[in-house]
Scaffold this motif. Structure first.
Motif, PDB file in Angstrom:
ATOM      1  N   GLU A   1     -48.423  23.847  26.045  1.00 20.45           N
ATOM      2  CA  GLU A   1     -49.410  24.832  26.520  1.00 20.45           C
ATOM      3  C   GLU A   1     -49.725  25.912  25.496  1.00 20.45           C
ATOM      4  O   GLU A   1     -50.761  26.567  25.599  1.00 20.45           O
ATOM      5  CB  GLU A   1     -48.973  25.454  27.839  1.00 20.45           C
ATOM      6  N   SER A   2     -48.838  26.074  24.519  1.00 25.58           N
ATOM      7  CA  SER A   2     -49.077  27.084  23.483  1.00 25.58           C
ATOM      8  C   SER A   2     -48.213  26.758  22.264  1.00 25.58           C
ATOM      9  O   SER A   2     -47.279  25.950  22.357  1.00 25.58           O
ATOM     10  CB  SER A   2     -48.723  28.482  23.991  1.00 25.58           C
ATOM     11  N   VAL A   3     -48.515  27.399  21.148  1.00 22.28           N
ATOM     12  CA  VAL A   3     -47.698  27.227  19.950  1.00 22.28           C
ATOM     13  C   VAL A   3     -46.293  27.750  20.221  1.00 22.28           C
ATOM     14  O   VAL A   3     -45.301  27.133  19.810  1.00 22.28           O
ATOM     15  CB  VAL A   3     -48.346  27.934  18.735  1.00 22.28           C
ATOM     16  N   ALA A   4     -46.196  28.858  20.938  1.00 19.66           N
ATOM     17  CA  ALA A   4     -44.880  29.409  21.276  1.00 19.66           C
ATOM     18  C   ALA A   4     -44.072  28.425  22.121  1.00 19.66           C
ATOM     19  O   ALA A   4     -42.859  28.262  21.904  1.00 19.66           O
ATOM     20  CB  ALA A   4     -45.027  30.744  22.001  1.00 19.66           C
ATOM     21  N   ALA A   5     -44.721  27.759  23.049  1.00 23.95           N
ATOM     22  CA  ALA A   5     -44.029  26.771  23.887  1.00 23.95           C
ATOM     23  C   ALA A   5     -43.586  25.579  23.044  1.00 23.95           C
ATOM     24  O   ALA A   5     -42.478  25.058  23.234  1.00 23.95           O
ATOM     25  CB  ALA A   5     -44.933  26.308  25.031  1.00 23.95           C
ATOM     26  N   ALA A   6     -44.428  25.155  22.117  1.00 29.38           N
ATOM     27  CA  ALA A   6     -44.055  24.048  21.224  1.00 29.38           C
ATOM     28  C   ALA A   6     -42.870  24.452  20.357  1.00 29.38           C
ATOM     29  O   ALA A   6     -41.938  23.657  20.162  1.00 29.38           O
ATOM     30  CB  ALA A   6     -45.245  23.657  20.341  1.00 29.38           C
ATOM     31  N   ALA A   7     -42.883  25.676  19.856  1.00 29.10           N
ATOM     32  CA  ALA A   7     -41.785  26.150  19.002  1.00 29.10           C
ATOM     33  C   ALA A   7     -40.475  26.208  19.783  1.00 29.10           C
ATOM     34  O   ALA A   7     -39.424  25.778  19.285  1.00 29.10           O
ATOM     35  CB  ALA A   7     -42.125  27.521  18.433  1.00 29.10           C
ATOM     36  N   GLU A   8     -40.523  26.728  20.993  1.00 29.10           N
ATOM     37  CA  GLU A   8     -39.294  26.810  21.798  1.00 29.10           C
ATOM     38  C   GLU A   8     -38.790  25.418  22.165  1.00 29.10           C
ATOM     39  O   GLU A   8     -37.593  25.149  22.141  1.00 29.10           O
ATOM     40  CB  GLU A   8     -39.533  27.653  23.052  1.00 29.10           C
ATOM     41  N   PHE A   9     -39.704  24.524  22.492  1.00 29.26           N
ATOM     42  CA  PHE A   9     -39.319  23.147  22.800  1.00 29.26           C
ATOM     43  C   PHE A   9     -38.652  22.514  21.583  1.00 29.26           C
ATOM     44  O   PHE A   9     -37.612  21.856  21.688  1.00 29.26           O
ATOM     45  CB  PHE A   9     -40.552  22.335  23.226  1.00 29.26           C
ATOM     46  N   ALA A  10     -39.244  22.719  20.410  1.00 28.97           N
ATOM     47  CA  ALA A  10     -38.707  22.152  19.173  1.00 28.97           C
ATOM     48  C   ALA A  10     -37.321  22.710  18.869  1.00 28.97           C
ATOM     49  O   ALA A  10     -36.427  21.987  18.452  1.00 28.97           O
ATOM     50  CB  ALA A  10     -39.654  22.436  18.015  1.00 28.97           C
ATOM     51  N   ARG A  11     -37.142  24.016  19.080  1.00 23.42           N
ATOM     52  CA  ARG A  11     -35.843  24.652  18.850  1.00 23.42           C
ATOM     53  C   ARG A  11     -34.783  24.036  19.763  1.00 23.42           C
ATOM     54  O   ARG A  11     -33.709  23.666  19.319  1.00 23.42           O
ATOM     55  CB  ARG A  11     -35.956  26.159  19.106  1.00 23.42           C
ATOM     56  N   THR A  12     -35.107  23.909  21.019  1.00 23.07           N
ATOM     57  CA  THR A  12     -34.164  23.351  21.995  1.00 23.07           C
ATOM     58  C   THR A  12     -33.879  21.883  21.707  1.00 23.07           C
ATOM     59  O   THR A  12     -32.735  21.442  21.798  1.00 23.07           O
ATOM     60  CB  THR A  12     -34.728  23.528  23.423  1.00 23.07           C
ATOM     61  N   ALA A  13     -34.912  21.140  21.335  1.00 23.54           N
ATOM     62  CA  ALA A  13     -34.750  19.705  21.065  1.00 23.54           C
ATOM     63  C   ALA A  13     -33.829  19.450  19.884  1.00 23.54           C
ATOM     64  O   ALA A  13     -33.137  18.430  19.835  1.00 23.54           O
ATOM     65  CB  ALA A  13     -36.110  19.058  20.807  1.00 23.54           C
ATOM     66  N   ALA A  14     -33.787  20.365  18.942  1.00 26.67           N
ATOM     67  CA  ALA A  14     -32.968  20.176  17.738  1.00 26.67           C
ATOM     68  C   ALA A  14     -31.503  20.533  17.956  1.00 26.67           C
ATOM     69  O   ALA A  14     -30.634  20.023  17.246  1.00 26.67           O
ATOM     70  CB  ALA A  14     -33.522  21.014  16.590  1.00 26.67           C
ATOM     71  N   SER A  15     -31.234  21.393  18.913  1.00 30.38           N
ATOM     72  CA  SER A  15     -29.875  21.930  19.081  1.00 30.38           C
ATOM     73  C   SER A  15     -28.992  21.039  19.927  1.00 30.38           C
ATOM     74  O   SER A  15     -29.381  20.653  21.016  1.00 30.38           O
ATOM     75  CB  SER A  15     -29.940  23.303  19.732  1.00 30.38           C
ATOM     76  N   PRO A  16     -27.807  20.790  19.443  1.00 24.73           N
ATOM     77  CA  PRO A  16     -27.346  21.035  18.081  1.00 24.73           C
ATOM     78  C   PRO A  16     -27.644  19.825  17.201  1.00 24.73           C
ATOM     79  O   PRO A  16     -27.674  18.689  17.676  1.00 24.73           O
ATOM     80  CB  PRO A  16     -25.834  21.212  18.244  1.00 24.73           C
ATOM     81  N   LEU A  17     -27.839  20.082  15.938  1.00 24.09           N
ATOM     82  CA  LEU A  17     -27.971  18.984  14.980  1.00 24.09           C
ATOM     83  C   LEU A  17     -26.579  18.423  14.700  1.00 24.09           C
ATOM     84  O   LEU A  17     -25.613  19.177  14.592  1.00 24.09           O
ATOM     85  CB  LEU A  17     -28.598  19.473  13.679  1.00 24.09           C
ATOM     86  N   GLN A  18     -26.502  17.125  14.584  1.00 19.52           N
ATOM     87  CA  GLN A  18     -25.244  16.464  14.271  1.00 19.52           C
ATOM     88  C   GLN A  18     -25.022  16.477  12.756  1.00 19.52           C
ATOM     89  O   GLN A  18     -25.984  16.515  11.985  1.00 19.52           O
ATOM     90  CB  GLN A  18     -25.265  15.019  14.794  1.00 19.52           C
ATOM     91  N   PRO A  19     -23.769  16.439  12.309  1.00 16.00           N
ATOM     92  CA  PRO A  19     -23.496  16.485  10.861  1.00 16.00           C
ATOM     93  C   PRO A  19     -24.272  15.457  10.045  1.00 16.00           C
ATOM     94  O   PRO A  19     -24.796  15.785   8.976  1.00 16.00           O
ATOM     95  CB  PRO A  19     -21.987  16.255  10.780  1.00 16.00           C
ATOM     96  N   GLN A  20     -24.410  14.229  10.540  1.00 11.77           N
ATOM     97  CA  GLN A  20     -25.150  13.220   9.774  1.00 11.77           C
ATOM     98  C   GLN A  20     -26.634  13.544   9.731  1.00 11.77           C
ATOM     99  O   GLN A  20     -27.313  13.252   8.741  1.00 11.77           O
ATOM    100  CB  GLN A  20     -24.887  11.799  10.312  1.00 11.77           C
ATOM    101  N   GLU A  21     -27.173  14.189  10.773  1.00 11.16           N
ATOM    102  CA  GLU A  21     -28.568  14.612  10.760  1.00 11.16           C
ATOM    103  C   GLU A  21     -28.764  15.744   9.746  1.00 11.16           C
ATOM    104  O   GLU A  21     -29.767  15.777   9.033  1.00 11.16           O
ATOM    105  CB  GLU A  21     -28.991  15.085  12.152  1.00 11.16           C
ATOM    106  N   ILE A  22     -27.817  16.645   9.690  1.00 14.88           N
ATOM    107  CA  ILE A  22     -27.872  17.754   8.740  1.00 14.88           C
ATOM    108  C   ILE A  22     -27.868  17.217   7.316  1.00 14.88           C
ATOM    109  O   ILE A  22     -28.686  17.624   6.480  1.00 14.88           O
ATOM    110  CB  ILE A  22     -26.708  18.733   8.991  1.00 14.88           C
ATOM    111  N   ASP A  23     -26.960  16.299   7.043  1.00 17.93           N
ATOM    112  CA  ASP A  23     -26.881  15.720   5.693  1.00 17.93           C
ATOM    113  C   ASP A  23     -28.195  15.050   5.301  1.00 17.93           C
ATOM    114  O   ASP A  23     -28.674  15.220   4.175  1.00 17.93           O
ATOM    115  CB  ASP A  23     -25.729  14.724   5.598  1.00 17.93           C
TER     116      ASP A  23
END
Length: 164
Positions: free
Chosen positions: A38-60
């Motif tokens: 619905e908004s850039v802010a909503a996309a950003a928050e969704f993206a932040r939540t979707a990434a958390s937490p990154l796994q060590p192999q994803e980080i590498d």
């Protein structure tokens, strides 16, 4: 591109748009599947939540696209362009700052066996050096968590820039 255009893209094209933000397939798939936003802010928050937490192999895997702080990204990829813009705020580094970053990067790589990653956007060279010094005292587990958090911050800033 704006949010409306992004929401209308076929999935494959949308994946290509977000991959330079954070090259983690799980995250890319989740963000693309989460459309429309619905908004850039909503996309950003969704993206932040979707990434958390990154796994060590994803980080590498994601770190492979990030140059050392204070060094120019090579090539003409979207990731290199993002990195150049993000580090542009550091300006021309004074010789002593450049030397301290070089030495700090080397010490960090020796200690943690990975490139030092920090969200450079909005930070001064002094702040980056202070964070580098502070993070050298982290345990391996604390540091991998910090690197993951920094990758997420960078991804969200990049996504907001693309969609705005």
């Amino acid at each position: 591109m704006d949010l409306i255009e992004f929401d209308r893209l076929p999935a494959g094209e949308a994946r290509d748009v977000v991959r330079p933000c954070l090259d983690v397939d799980r995250w890319i798939d989740t963000v693309v599947a989460g459309r429309p936003f619905e908004s850039v802010a909503a996309a950003a928050e969704f993206a932040r939540t979707a990434a958390s937490p990154l796994q060590p192999q994803e980080i590498d895997a994601a770190l492979a696209h990030h140059p050392r702080i204070g060094e120019k990204a090579e090539g003409d990829s979207a990731e290199a362009a993002h990195s150049s813009r993000e580090q542009a705020g550091l300006g021309a580094l004074e010789t002593d700052v450049e030397e301290r970053l070089r030495a700090g990067n080397a010490a960090y790589e020796e200690r943690f066996d990975r490139v030092f990653l920090i969200r450079a956007a909005g930070r001064t060279p002094a702040e980056i050096l202070s964070e580098l010094d502070r993070r050298m005292a982290n345990s391996d587990d604390e540091e991998i968590a910090e690197v993951g958090a920094q990758l997420i911050e960078i991804a969200v800033i990049r996504l907001e820039g693309i969609l705005s």
